[in-house]
Scaffold this motif. Sequence first.
Motif, PDB file in Angstrom:
ATOM      1  N   GLN A 143      40.417  36.937 -29.101  1.00 20.89           N
ATOM      2  CA  GLN A 143      40.520  38.226 -28.413  1.00 20.89           C
ATOM      3  C   GLN A 143      41.950  38.701 -28.443  1.00 20.89           C
ATOM      4  N   LYS A 144      42.126  40.004 -28.689  1.00 16.46           N
ATOM      5  CA  LYS A 144      43.487  40.563 -28.670  1.00 16.46           C
ATOM      6  C   LYS A 144      43.440  41.990 -28.152  1.00 16.46           C
ATOM      7  N   ARG A 145      44.265  42.285 -27.183  1.00 17.04           N
ATOM      8  CA  ARG A 145      44.350  43.650 -26.636  1.00 17.04           C
ATOM      9  C   ARG A 145      45.808  43.964 -26.315  1.00 17.04           C
ATOM     10  N   PHE A 146      46.207  45.201 -26.620  1.00 17.50           N
ATOM     11  CA  PHE A 146      47.591  45.561 -26.292  1.00 17.50           C
ATOM     12  C   PHE A 146      47.830  47.055 -26.111  1.00 17.50           C
ATOM     13  N   ASN A 147      46.822  47.889 -26.477  1.00 15.31           N
ATOM     14  CA  ASN A 147      47.084  49.328 -26.307  1.00 15.31           C
ATOM     15  C   ASN A 147      45.845  50.151 -25.939  1.00 15.31           C
ATOM     16  N   GLY A 148      44.717  49.510 -25.823  1.00 14.95           N
ATOM     17  CA  GLY A 148      43.515  50.250 -25.423  1.00 14.95           C
ATOM     18  C   GLY A 148      42.870  51.058 -26.532  1.00 14.95           C
ATOM     19  N   ALA A 149      43.268  50.819 -27.774  1.00 10.21           N
ATOM     20  CA  ALA A 149      42.699  51.590 -28.889  1.00 10.21           C
ATOM     21  C   ALA A 149      41.217  51.276 -29.101  1.00 10.21           C
ATOM     22  N   VAL A 150      40.798  50.082 -28.720  1.00  7.88           N
ATOM     23  CA  VAL A 150      39.399  49.683 -28.908  1.00  7.88           C
ATOM     24  C   VAL A 150      38.711  49.579 -27.552  1.00  7.88           C
ATOM     25  N   GLU A 151      37.534  50.230 -27.447  1.00 10.86           N
ATOM     26  CA  GLU A 151      36.747  50.179 -26.206  1.00 10.86           C
ATOM     27  C   GLU A 151      36.075  48.819 -26.062  1.00 10.86           C
ATOM     28  N   ASN A 191      47.259  34.244 -23.307  1.00 13.33           N
ATOM     29  CA  ASN A 191      48.588  34.827 -23.093  1.00 13.33           C
ATOM     30  C   ASN A 191      48.407  36.212 -22.493  1.00 13.33           C
ATOM     31  N   VAL A 192      49.109  36.499 -21.419  1.00 13.98           N
ATOM     32  CA  VAL A 192      49.026  37.838 -20.823  1.00 13.98           C
ATOM     33  C   VAL A 192      50.434  38.387 -20.580  1.00 13.98           C
ATOM     34  N   GLU A 193      50.504  39.714 -20.554  1.00 17.33           N
ATOM     35  CA  GLU A 193      51.808  40.364 -20.338  1.00 17.33           C
ATOM     36  C   GLU A 193      51.599  41.622 -19.512  1.00 17.33           C
ATOM     37  N   ASP A 194      52.426  41.809 -18.501  1.00 17.83           N
ATOM     38  CA  ASP A 194      52.267  43.012 -17.666  1.00 17.83           C
ATOM     39  C   ASP A 194      53.105  44.176 -18.223  1.00 17.83           C
ATOM     40  N   TRP A 195      53.135  45.261 -17.494  1.00 15.96           N
ATOM     41  CA  TRP A 195      53.818  46.474 -17.994  1.00 15.96           C
ATOM     42  C   TRP A 195      55.331  46.363 -17.899  1.00 15.96           C
ATOM     43  N   ASP A 196      55.805  45.321 -17.232  1.00 18.50           N
ATOM     44  CA  ASP A 196      57.261  45.084 -17.136  1.00 18.50           C
ATOM     45  C   ASP A 196      57.705  43.947 -18.049  1.00 18.50           C
ATOM     46  N   ARG A 197      56.845  43.629 -19.012  1.00 16.90           N
ATOM     47  CA  ARG A 197      57.115  42.596 -20.021  1.00 16.90           C
ATOM     48  C   ARG A 197      57.196  41.172 -19.455  1.00 16.90           C
ATOM     49  N   GLY A 290      40.271  47.191 -16.989  1.00 10.13           N
ATOM     50  CA  GLY A 290      41.400  46.756 -17.805  1.00 10.13           C
ATOM     51  C   GLY A 290      41.481  45.244 -17.940  1.00 10.13           C
ATOM     52  N   ILE A 291      42.688  44.779 -18.129  1.00  6.28           N
ATOM     53  CA  ILE A 291      42.952  43.338 -18.266  1.00  6.28           C
ATOM     54  C   ILE A 291      43.403  42.833 -16.902  1.00  6.28           C
ATOM     55  N   ILE A 292      42.546  42.042 -16.292  1.00  4.07           N
ATOM     56  CA  ILE A 292      42.821  41.607 -14.908  1.00  4.07           C
ATOM     57  C   ILE A 292      43.176  40.116 -14.878  1.00  4.07           C
ATOM     58  N   TYR A 293      44.291  39.801 -14.275  1.00  4.27           N
ATOM     59  CA  TYR A 293      44.671  38.401 -14.030  1.00  4.27           C
ATOM     60  C   TYR A 293      45.288  38.362 -12.631  1.00  4.27           C
ATOM     61  N   LYS A 294      44.403  38.178 -11.650  1.00  5.99           N
ATOM     62  CA  LYS A 294      44.788  38.396 -10.249  1.00  5.99           C
ATOM     63  C   LYS A 294      45.950  37.523  -9.787  1.00  5.99           C
ATOM     64  N   LEU A 295      46.040  36.298 -10.318  1.00  8.21           N
ATOM     65  CA  LEU A 295      47.111  35.408  -9.853  1.00  8.21           C
ATOM     66  C   LEU A 295      48.479  35.863 -10.349  1.00  8.21           C
ATOM     67  N   LYS A 297      49.034  39.396 -11.200  1.00  5.14           N
ATOM     68  CA  LYS A 297      49.275  40.734 -10.663  1.00  5.14           C
ATOM     69  C   LYS A 297      47.970  41.298 -10.113  1.00  5.14           C
ATOM     70  N   LYS A 298      48.066  42.073  -9.065  1.00  6.24           N
ATOM     71  CA  LYS A 298      46.853  42.641  -8.471  1.00  6.24           C
ATOM     72  C   LYS A 298      46.352  43.844  -9.274  1.00  6.24           C
ATOM     73  N   THR A 299      47.220  44.360 -10.153  1.00  6.40           N
ATOM     74  CA  THR A 299      46.818  45.509 -10.971  1.00  6.40           C
ATOM     75  C   THR A 299      46.664  45.102 -12.435  1.00  6.40           C
ATOM     76  N   SER A 300      46.047  45.985 -13.221  1.00  6.90           N
ATOM     77  CA  SER A 300      45.721  45.633 -14.609  1.00  6.90           C
ATOM     78  C   SER A 300      46.981  45.416 -15.455  1.00  6.90           C
ATOM     79  N   LEU A 301      46.820  44.587 -16.486  1.00  8.46           N
ATOM     80  CA  LEU A 301      47.955  44.213 -17.339  1.00  8.46           C
ATOM     81  C   LEU A 301      47.951  45.014 -18.639  1.00  8.46           C
ATOM     82  N   LYS A 302      49.005  44.835 -19.408  1.00  5.48           N
ATOM     83  CA  LYS A 302      49.139  45.585 -20.654  1.00  5.48           C
ATOM     84  C   LYS A 302      48.537  44.844 -21.850  1.00  5.48           C
ATOM     85  N   LYS A 303      48.790  43.545 -21.936  1.00  3.93           N
ATOM     86  CA  LYS A 303      48.377  42.801 -23.138  1.00  3.93           C
ATOM     87  C   LYS A 303      47.662  41.508 -22.774  1.00  3.93           C
ATOM     88  N   SER A 304      46.764  41.109 -23.672  1.00  5.64           N
ATOM     89  CA  SER A 304      46.166  39.782 -23.536  1.00  5.64           C
ATOM     90  C   SER A 304      45.783  39.254 -24.913  1.00  5.64           C
TER      91      SER A 304
END
Length: 311
Positions: A143-151, A191-197, A290-295, A297-304
């Motif tokens: 699985q790879k996500r980073f910009n929401g181009a794919v539904e 691997n996950v990454e939030d909007w603040d890198r 979105g990409i949720i990893y509650k531990l 961040k409580k809000t959705s992430l940018k990449k996974s």
Amino acid sequence: MASIEMSAYEDIKREDHTYDVIKKQIETKHEFKPSLKQWLFLFILILTLLVLSGVVVWTVTYFTVRGTMEIQVQEINTDMDAIEEKLEKMHNDIKCIGLLGLMPKDCSDWCISKKTSEFITVYFDSYRNVAVLCEKGGWTVIQKRFNGAVEFHRNWKDYENGFGDLHGEFWLGNKNIAQLTSEGNHELRINVEDWDRNKRYAVYRSFSIGNASTKYRLNISNYSGNAGDGMSQFNGMKFSTYDQDNDKYGYNCADHVYFKGGWWFNNCWNSNNAAILNGHYTHRNNTSQGIIYKLLKKTSLKKSTMKIRRL
Ligand SMILES: [Ca+2]
């Protein structure tokens, strides 16, 4: 008169004799006759000079030969390194052209490469194969996500067969993931990454999913990492999509407005520590979807990224 002449002759004869004596004395005085001590000193001097010369010659020869040998050893070592490198390259070349790595089963069989990622075809048997993205270390990306181009809010068939673009965002497909993890032990890395890198990871040393008859049931355990354990709560759960409700809750968690995406829902999810990475992509500050990893961040992430590796 005769006696006077005789007397003069005698005088001259005496003077000649005296002259001869004096001459002999002078010659004797200037004659060089070394003593035994002087001979001994000379002998020792010559011997010392010979020994010193020998030492000098030996030292010069030793260091010259040694230096030459060291250079030769260095050259031999360099040659050995070059040969070793060539052998390794030949081995890789052979593997890469398929003589050893014929029909790789996953990225663990990926030929050794300096690239950080590569696309290869893996073979489940003589008839079935699938293209996959390999990442350095022998990881097969599922699985790879980073910009929401794919539904990712997709139906059962899509999740079963896989969707998206291997060069962009994608889900490899449940049937492929099931096949890849059907033999041997596998680990999963998230691997996950939030909007603040900020980046975090989670590793599960035991990961597999069952085949279609089990509804791609998830088997996951043995967490380590710094993102927190967001997956253990889904262990043993079946996969659900908006058109297949296999979860334990009264309604379909996969179609819930707070999520929208396929996952191994339990009683939906634990809102405190769940990791749900396939939700409809949203941008920052969204508390659901979105990409949720509650531990993390409580809000959705940018990449996974989710990737697996044979142990
Ligand atoms: Ca349900």
